[in-house]
Design a protein around this motif. Structure first.
Motif, PDB file in Angstrom:
ATOM      1  N   LYS A   3      33.844  42.302 124.590  1.00  0.00           N
ATOM      2  CA  LYS A   3      33.649  40.953 124.104  1.00  0.00           C
ATOM      3  C   LYS A   3      32.582  40.282 124.958  1.00  0.00           C
ATOM      4  O   LYS A   3      32.581  40.387 126.178  1.00  0.00           O
ATOM      5  CB  LYS A   3      34.966  40.156 124.172  1.00  0.00           C
ATOM      6  CG  LYS A   3      35.980  40.636 123.182  1.00  0.00           C
ATOM      7  CD  LYS A   3      37.240  39.845 123.275  1.00  0.00           C
ATOM      8  CE  LYS A   3      38.196  40.380 124.298  1.00  0.00           C
ATOM      9  NZ  LYS A   3      38.802  41.612 123.933  1.00  0.00           N
ATOM     10  N   VAL A 114      41.499  39.212 109.260  1.00  0.00           N
ATOM     11  CA  VAL A 114      40.995  38.542 110.468  1.00  0.00           C
ATOM     12  C   VAL A 114      41.054  39.490 111.664  1.00  0.00           C
ATOM     13  O   VAL A 114      40.267  39.388 112.607  1.00  0.00           O
ATOM     14  CB  VAL A 114      41.791  37.238 110.724  1.00  0.00           C
ATOM     15  CG1 VAL A 114      43.225  37.535 111.140  1.00  0.00           C
ATOM     16  CG2 VAL A 114      41.099  36.366 111.763  1.00  0.00           C
ATOM     17  N   ASP A 116      40.041  42.416 111.774  1.00  0.00           N
ATOM     18  CA  ASP A 116      38.816  43.212 111.857  1.00  0.00           C
ATOM     19  C   ASP A 116      37.764  42.567 112.750  1.00  0.00           C
ATOM     20  O   ASP A 116      36.796  43.215 113.140  1.00  0.00           O
ATOM     21  CB  ASP A 116      38.216  43.409 110.453  1.00  0.00           C
ATOM     22  CG  ASP A 116      39.116  44.259 109.561  1.00  0.00           C
ATOM     23  OD1 ASP A 116      39.933  45.020 110.110  1.00  0.00           O
ATOM     24  OD2 ASP A 116      38.996  44.145 108.327  1.00  0.00           O
ATOM     25  N   TYR A 117      37.947  41.285 113.052  1.00  0.00           N
ATOM     26  CA  TYR A 117      36.923  40.538 113.790  1.00  0.00           C
ATOM     27  C   TYR A 117      37.290  40.281 115.250  1.00  0.00           C
ATOM     28  O   TYR A 117      36.441  39.864 116.034  1.00  0.00           O
ATOM     29  CB  TYR A 117      36.674  39.183 113.114  1.00  0.00           C
ATOM     30  CG  TYR A 117      36.132  39.299 111.720  1.00  0.00           C
ATOM     31  CD1 TYR A 117      34.763  39.252 111.483  1.00  0.00           C
ATOM     32  CD2 TYR A 117      36.982  39.466 110.631  1.00  0.00           C
ATOM     33  CE1 TYR A 117      34.257  39.363 110.193  1.00  0.00           C
ATOM     34  CE2 TYR A 117      36.491  39.581 109.341  1.00  0.00           C
ATOM     35  CZ  TYR A 117      35.129  39.528 109.130  1.00  0.00           C
ATOM     36  OH  TYR A 117      34.640  39.642 107.858  1.00  0.00           O
ATOM     37  N   ALA A 125      34.644  43.187 119.078  1.00  0.00           N
ATOM     38  CA  ALA A 125      34.731  41.874 118.439  1.00  0.00           C
ATOM     39  C   ALA A 125      33.480  41.606 117.622  1.00  0.00           C
ATOM     40  O   ALA A 125      32.374  41.971 118.018  1.00  0.00           O
ATOM     41  CB  ALA A 125      34.906  40.793 119.504  1.00  0.00           C
ATOM     42  N   LYS A 126      33.675  40.969 116.446  1.00  0.00           N
ATOM     43  CA  LYS A 126      32.551  40.664 115.563  1.00  0.00           C
ATOM     44  C   LYS A 126      32.511  39.169 115.272  1.00  0.00           C
ATOM     45  O   LYS A 126      33.546  38.478 115.336  1.00  0.00           O
ATOM     46  CB  LYS A 126      32.692  41.442 114.243  1.00  0.00           C
ATOM     47  CG  LYS A 126      32.633  42.953 114.397  1.00  0.00           C
ATOM     48  CD  LYS A 126      32.587  43.653 113.037  1.00  0.00           C
ATOM     49  CE  LYS A 126      33.892  43.507 112.282  1.00  0.00           C
ATOM     50  NZ  LYS A 126      33.916  44.312 111.029  1.00  0.00           N
ATOM     51  N   ASN A 127      31.334  38.683 114.942  1.00  0.00           N
ATOM     52  CA  ASN A 127      31.162  37.299 114.525  1.00  0.00           C
ATOM     53  C   ASN A 127      32.101  37.007 113.352  1.00  0.00           C
ATOM     54  O   ASN A 127      32.046  37.674 112.323  1.00  0.00           O
ATOM     55  CB  ASN A 127      29.704  37.061 114.129  1.00  0.00           C
ATOM     56  CG  ASN A 127      29.467  35.659 113.598  1.00  0.00           C
ATOM     57  OD1 ASN A 127      30.324  34.781 113.735  1.00  0.00           O
ATOM     58  ND2 ASN A 127      28.315  35.442 113.002  1.00  0.00           N
ATOM     59  N   ILE A 128      32.943  35.996 113.525  1.00  0.00           N
ATOM     60  CA  ILE A 128      33.993  35.733 112.534  1.00  0.00           C
ATOM     61  C   ILE A 128      33.506  34.860 111.370  1.00  0.00           C
ATOM     62  O   ILE A 128      34.195  34.714 110.362  1.00  0.00           O
ATOM     63  CB  ILE A 128      35.222  35.096 113.225  1.00  0.00           C
ATOM     64  CG1 ILE A 128      36.510  35.390 112.434  1.00  0.00           C
ATOM     65  CG2 ILE A 128      35.024  33.587 113.432  1.00  0.00           C
ATOM     66  CD1 ILE A 128      37.769  35.123 113.196  1.00  0.00           C
ATOM     67  N   GLU A 129      32.308  34.297 111.488  1.00  0.00           N
ATOM     68  CA  GLU A 129      31.825  33.368 110.460  1.00  0.00           C
ATOM     69  C   GLU A 129      31.799  33.952 109.045  1.00  0.00           C
ATOM     70  O   GLU A 129      32.116  33.237 108.083  1.00  0.00           O
ATOM     71  CB  GLU A 129      30.439  32.837 110.838  1.00  0.00           C
ATOM     72  CG  GLU A 129      30.471  31.902 112.038  1.00  0.00           C
ATOM     73  CD  GLU A 129      29.126  31.258 112.304  1.00  0.00           C
ATOM     74  OE1 GLU A 129      28.488  30.818 111.336  1.00  0.00           O
ATOM     75  OE2 GLU A 129      28.718  31.203 113.482  1.00  0.00           O
ATOM     76  N   ALA A 131      33.879  35.650 107.563  1.00  0.00           N
ATOM     77  CA  ALA A 131      35.226  35.640 106.981  1.00  0.00           C
ATOM     78  C   ALA A 131      35.606  34.280 106.407  1.00  0.00           C
ATOM     79  O   ALA A 131      36.559  34.165 105.627  1.00  0.00           O
ATOM     80  CB  ALA A 131      36.260  36.056 108.035  1.00  0.00           C
ATOM     81  N   ALA A 166      37.035  33.973 119.452  1.00  0.00           N
ATOM     82  CA  ALA A 166      36.516  34.100 118.091  1.00  0.00           C
ATOM     83  C   ALA A 166      35.986  32.776 117.550  1.00  0.00           C
ATOM     84  O   ALA A 166      35.001  32.750 116.805  1.00  0.00           O
ATOM     85  CB  ALA A 166      37.602  34.641 117.164  1.00  0.00           C
TER      86      ALA A 166
END
Length: 308
Positions: A3, A114, A116-117, A125-129, A131, A166
């Protein structure tokens, strides 16, 4: 640990939280903030101990709607408080409950999990935007799925910070972020309370619903002491009110642990009607919506008092 989290020197950390280096050093030592010995501080850790400054862009008010007892109306309060606030402010509702009731009320199609992010159990960790879904003007939803129920056991120390990390990039985009929490204690709820600025507790008035209130109060105190000194109690909202019916006794029982809102949420048929039609409440019944507008005003006033 997969992260991204900026590491700041003592001077950088002091600037980040808006203090002089001397003031910051004294506070970091007194609070035993992680990094106070090494002189290296994570931004996400600093955000737990200090009110973020407007210049940093983290200016949203994050409100966790929580009661560990089921059937208290957490999702109803979350949905329509968010809708009422969105009439004048940019609002994000986070469905942080594996039951995903808020999600299912608005979204018919399958949504990405969620989980997945978040970067849980070694995942990146991925950018949650991406979703986030738009419900109406000024009102967005971060949906949930049943897979969130797998967030049960902390595998790394950072797993208590997954939601906090996140949503950090989102805090400059919304004035209010509402978190609909699950009816249980555990890692999911602790994630919500660690990233929240405020907590609001719905309590149903149809039955004497003090069961679990003491446990929730003790959990909040633990989070305030150990992980999130910014967390403040907005109070309890009496929900599904149908008349006096031992209301005074219930309110007095609740006041042993939480302040009680003056606004009570009336029991109205328009609420299940709106949910059955997957509709915004304002399109179904303006009188019921007025109740939540009054609640939104009191929430904003309480936040203003807490800040000043």
């Amino acid at each position: 640990m997969g992260k991204s989290d900026s590491i700041l020197t003592e001077e950088g950390a002091a600037k980040f939280v808006g203090l002089s280096t001397e003031e910051f050093s004294a506070k970091a030592s007194a609070l035993k903030i992680p990094g106070w010995k090494s002189g290296e501080f994570k931004e996400s850790v600093l955000l737990k101990y200090f009110e973020p400054t407007l210049s940093d862009g983290f200016d949203s008010h994050v409100i966790a709607i929580s009661n560990q007892k089921g059937g208290e109306g957490k999702t109803t309060i979350s949905l329509y408080l968010a809708e009422a606030l969105a009439e004048n402010h940019k609002v994000l509702l986070i469905d942080w409950d594996p039951q995903a009731n808020a999600t299912q009320l608005f979204l018919k199609d399958d949504v990405p999990s969620v989980m997945d992010y978040l970067g849980y159990r070694g995942k990146k960790a991925k950018n949650i935007e991406p979703a986030i879904r738009t419900i109406s003007e000024n009102f967005d939803l971060l949906p949930s799925t049943l897979e969130l129920a797998n967030l049960t056991t902390p595998y790394e120390r950072d797993d208590f910070e997954l939601l906090n990390e996140a949503i950090l990039p989102l805090r400059s985009r919304y004035e209010y972020i509402i978190i609909d929490c699950p009816p249980s204690l555990g890692l999911i709820l602790e994630n919500a309370l660690i990233c929240a600025d405020y907590i609001l507790v719905p309590i149903q008035t149809r039955a004497f619903s003090l069961q679990g209130i003491r446990d929730l109060y003790e959990t909040i105190q633990k989070i305030q002491r150990k992980a999130n000194q910014r967390l403040k109690l907005l109070g309890a909202v009496l929900n599904q009110y149908e008349g006096q019916k031992a209301l005074a006794g219930l309110a007095e029982g609740v006041k042993k642990y939480f302040p009680v809102f003056e606004t009570v949420v009336q029991r109205r048929e328009a609420i299940p009607q709106a949910q059955a039609k997957m509709s915004l409440l304002a399109k179904i019944d303006l009188a019921t919506m007025k109740n939540f507008r009054e609640l939104a005003i009191e929430v904003k006033n309480k936040i203003d008092v807490q800040k000043n």
